[in-house]
Design an enzyme around this catalytic site. Sequence first.
Site, short mmCIF file in Angstrom:
data_model
loop_
_atom_site.label_atom_id
_atom_site.label_comp_id
_atom_site.label_asym_id
_atom_site.label_seq_id
_atom_site.Cartn_x
_atom_site.Cartn_y
_atom_site.Cartn_z
N MET A 1 0.81 -1.19 0.06
CA MET A 1 0.25 -0.17 -0.16
C MET A 1 0.77 0.92 -0.30
O MET A 1 1.54 1.12 0.81
CB MET A 1 -0.53 0.08 1.61
CG MET A 1 -1.40 1.19 1.34
SD MET A 1 -3.32 1.12 1.69
CE MET A 1 -3.80 -0.13 2.14
N CYS A 2 0.51 1.72 -0.73
CA CYS A 2 1.09 3.15 -0.60
C CYS A 2 0.87 4.55 -0.53
O CYS A 2 -0.92 4.45 -1.11
CB CYS A 2 1.87 3.60 -1.72
SG CYS A 2 3.49 2.02 -2.25
#
Length: 616
Positions: A1-2
């Site tokens: 996840m970014c």
Amino acid sequence: MCGIFCLLSLSPTRCVWDKTLHEHLRRRGPDLSQDLTVGGTDPCYQCLFSAHVLHLRGLLTPQPVRDDTGNVLLWNGEIFGGLPVMPGENDTAVLSERLSSCDGPSEILSVLSAIRGPWGFVYYQKAGDYLWFGRDFLGRRSLLWKFDAEANALTLTSVAARRSGPGPAQSAWREVPAAGVYRIDLKAVTQAGSVTFELYPWARGGSGLVSSCSPTVLESVPSGCTAVMNQSGLALASPVRPLNTSIPKSLNEEEIHPNSHSHVEHLERLLASQEKNDAVNRLIGVLSEAVRRRVQSLPFEALDNSPPSNEVAGVAILFSGGIDSMILAALADRHIPAHQPIDLLNVAFKLQVPKKQKESAKKSGKPKNKPTDSQSDGDDPQTSGPFDVPDRFTGKAGLKELQDLNPERRWNFVEINVTKEELQKIRQERICHLVHPLDTVLDDSIGCAVWFAARGTGFIMEDGDQRPFTSSAKVVLTGIGADEQLAGYSRHRVRFTMSGHEGLIQELEMELDRIPSRNLGRDDRVIGDHGKEARFPYLDEDVVSHLNSLPVWEKADLSLPRGLGEKLLLRLTATQLGLGQSAVLPKRAMQFGSRIAKMEAHHEKASDQCTRLLTE
Ligand SMILES: *[C@@H]1O[C@H](CO)[C@@H](O)[C@H](O)[C@H]1NC(C)=O
Ligand SMILES: *[C@@H]1O[C@H](CO)[C@@H](O)[C@H](O)[C@H]1NC(C)=O
Ligand SMILES: *[C@@H]1O[C@H](CO)[C@@H](O)[C@H](O)[C@H]1NC(C)=O
Ligand SMILES: *[C@@H]1O[C@H](CO)[C@@H](O)[C@H](O)[C@H]1NC(C)=O
């Protein structure tokens, strides 16, 4: 996840951007942050890309990724299949390479269609000056947009911020609808002086070619911008099969006497039929694979290149002890080496006992609106602790079942007790920004419950003693999607009673369509805030396809009583996996199970706008 962010500015003056956003994005991607600006004077535009990476697989890939041609990719996603990603390779780099070699839009669409897994992305295509962005078919990653007319600038971001102060009731932020991918022709918009999005839609359930944007899309377009459907007929191929809409010809051939047996016995009897047994094993096959993809290739490299630790769990599960989370735990157990712990995150909000209610409860015996569970509800604060909420009871019972299932495993049952004071503080500081732009009472309840659960800070029992514990698992599995697909909500029963199988099918179809806008963007933002990644095995493409292919009566039988008929197929699955009482627990929504809904003691509807989310 970014955390990904893109600011497209159409005026020559350099845009400054809100540093609060920067902070929120950094919490999603604490491992590496980097900015990059592209653009020029002819055509005159500027794109500021900001990427904040949470490192999960392979070598850490810095973002934004710029290839040799000058294309730029911001990627907030996981490729679990569809495009080959070798062990140790990073999916961002793989995707960037694939996109670089694309010529026209149809090639870009076919690369994106092939991906299995959740994603939100922004892609700057240098040749021709295009900006692409969008979310996966099910909307499992958040992406928001906003247009600032004064600055002539469009913002795309994983997470926003609520503006403090009263301000206009309507915020400018909207979720980008998971309706397809969008393309901005930067040359054209600089000439026109206004922003138009061209939508390449997901081809959904055989509805044929659509020639205009749906009302949902049009409503969500930031004011000052326009969205048009591309007329070339290009679309993204749906990654899932359409819903089986067949209606049973006759009513159930089997005679059912559910009352003459316990629910568990009833499930066992059903499983005795070869046909049912096969059906259950097929579901276990796809679901188990979906869990495997989500619990393997974990970020062990991130832990100073040390080998998988025997002390620290890599995977945590949002855990109520209900059937959805129990099945995830039982399947994760199959794919995670037995010497590694698994964290079970169980959240409880302190019971509030206003004086008035105490007295009236004494008089009337039971408070009204009590769910008709056979389970003890833990309502009586005299005989139980203030955090003994329903999900704590079912959680502990579930823990026991899992320990019996695999006594070798260390199951860390994390008791997360939240007081009203802490809830109010964190809601104002963080959660109101994460839930935004959603704003209902339900969004508030679930957003807060999920935030505290995912943080994983609480207590575990060790040798009969409580000790403080914080889960450091970066991957958080959630059971969302099971109720929507297998008719787990009470509204499904209502619909079935009123309009039979047709009504039920319509309801299920509608719910899968709106799950991106209802739940997933919000949950992604809330869980991502801890630098952890939400993963949704029930929303794996193969699982959704499989469930969609089944006729509705195999998934649920709402002529059977509560705790049995809804999600029938899943209950059979739980029984087959060796689980006991958890297989027949009736659905209890998280806001009630964790008692957060009770904490506020307001008389409000779940769909009302929640005033507690307004910042001071
Ligand atoms: C991961 O990405 C980085 C940057 O794009 C690249 O230098 C590196 O070689 C990639 N690693 C692997 C194993 O593909
Ligand atoms: C639709 O897409 C095609 C292919 O990208 C493009 O040539 C055409 O200009 C687009 N049409 C509209 C109305 O945007
Ligand atoms: C958390 O709540 C449980 C259940 O009420 C209780 O047994 C436990 O002592 C509480 N822990 C703390 C540290 O408050
Ligand atoms: C829907 O289910 C029925 C009954 O099992 C089956 O005969 C039919 O082939 C299914 N339809 C689709 C489109 O999968």
